[in-house]
Design an enzyme around this catalytic site. Structure first.
Site, mmCIF file in Angstrom:
data_model
loop_
_atom_site.group_PDB
_atom_site.id
_atom_site.type_symbol
_atom_site.label_atom_id
_atom_site.label_comp_id
_atom_site.label_asym_id
_atom_site.label_seq_id
_atom_site.Cartn_x
_atom_site.Cartn_y
_atom_site.Cartn_z
ATOM 1 C CE LYS A 53 -3.840 -2.377 2.178
ATOM 2 N NZ LYS A 53 -4.496 -2.794 3.423
ATOM 3 C CD GLN A 97 -3.410 -4.425 6.564
ATOM 4 O OE1 GLN A 97 -3.272 -3.493 5.785
ATOM 5 N NE2 GLN A 97 -4.135 -5.489 6.268
ATOM 6 C CG ASP A 120 -9.677 -0.203 5.029
ATOM 7 O OD1 ASP A 120 -9.344 -0.437 3.850
ATOM 8 O OD2 ASP A 120 -9.019 -0.572 6.020
#
Ligand code: NDP
Length: 288
Positions: A53, A97, A120
């Site tokens: 990422k 994460q 997200d």
């Protein structure tokens, strides 16, 4: 033989257009989109995801700020960091994460992120907005999957879409998006009876389960379009390899098109994270 849906090529095109957009935001608005990525603990897969990422951010000109915290981090410490980042106007997107270590409640963490920075798309307000058709931040994997489907099929209206899996991060938002496209949507899961029979009626089949090569040729209708979200690491012929939830080699002769693993949905997930970050930065700056 059905066509192979090249998610990597699509993700590269999307990334290229985002790179141009970022350059234009910097040049014309003095706005460099930024994302803060938080990694708690030593999960090797999470380290790989975060590295990918961050690398993609750099390629696109998006600023990335990494916070690597020890696995002993308490929930309170993590929530304090999130609150600081919520208040920091230089940070447009926040990603924690998952999974986080056991002492931390992932729901509490997700819901502590300011919804407008929740790139997200997992925050309960963003999930609710999607469920009632007032989309704000859409989770990256279903968003990327939908982009691939629309690119492949055009108008999805009236098609029967079957989604295998009902998780909050893939299955449920995927079903909501397909419903918004006027598909007739069936969600199946571990308690569903006659799952193969239902899958055989699908024009569009999305598999988001986590069971290697579960979907075989006799599960699919001739001419169906298959999106394989699954990422499963298996040992085979003495090698470690990634496979999907669909037995690609088995189904590809029967279907209209299918995504491979790797090279299908995976690259789209990262590209859509960048897409959400740029969208968040523009929205926070009042740029349409
Ligand atoms: P979860 O484990 O959260 O959900 C799995 C779903 O599959 C559940 O709804 C479960 O049903 C259902 N399921 C389990 N066993 C069966 C079965 N035998 N028959 C039918 N349904 C079953 O997984 P995620 O949604 O987070 O992820 C799914 C897959 O996608 C994983 O392989 C994951 O690695 C991958 N993934 C890939 C991403 C990408 O970028 N390509 C991003 C995110 C995930 P129930 O609810 O009844 O338990």
């Amino acid at each position: 033989m059905g066509s192979i849906i090249d998610g990597k090529a699509f993700a590269d095109r999307l990334s290229e257009s985002l790179k141009l957009e970022v350059a234009s935001l910097i040049a014309n608005h003095n706005l460099q989109p930024s994302i803060a990525v938080v990694l708690v603990g030593d999960d090797p897969a999470s380290h790989v995801y975060v590295r990918n990422k961050v690398r993609r951010c750099e390629q696109l000109g998006i600023e990335s700020i990494e916070h690597r915290l020890p696995s002993s981090t308490s929930q309170e410490e993590l929530l304090t960091l999130i609150e600081q980042m919520n208040q920091d106007s230089n940070i447009n997107g926040i990603l924690v994460q998952l999974p986080v270590p056991d002492q931390i409640d992932d729901k509490a963490v997700i819901d502590a992120i300011a919804p407008e920075k929740d790139v997200d798309g997992f925050h309960i307000l963003n999930a609710g907005a999607l469920a009632v058709g007032q989309n704000q931040m859409i989770p990256c994997t279903p968003l990327g999957s939908l982009m691939l489907l629309k690119d492949q099929l055009g108008n999805l209206s009236g098609m029967h879409a079957v989604v295998i899996g009902r998780s909050n991060i893939v299955g449920k938002p995927m079903a909501s998006l397909l419903l918004q496209e006027n598909c007739t949507v069936t969600t199946v899961h571990s308690r569903t009876r006659n799952i193969e029979e239902i899958c055989r009626t699908a024009d569009i089949l999305v598999a988001a389960v986590g069971i290697p090569r579960m979907v075989k040729a006799d599960w699919v209708k001739e001419g169906a379009t298959i999106i394989d979200v699954g990422i499963n690491r298996i040992e085979e012929d003495g090698k470690s390899r990634l496979v999907g939830d669909v037995d690609f080699a088995d189904v590809i002769d029967k279907v209209n098109a299918a995504t491979p693993v790797p090279g299908g949905v995976g690259p789209m997930t990262i590209a859509c994270l960048m897409y959400n970050t740029v969208a968040a930065a523009k929205k926070q700056a009042g740029i349409s």
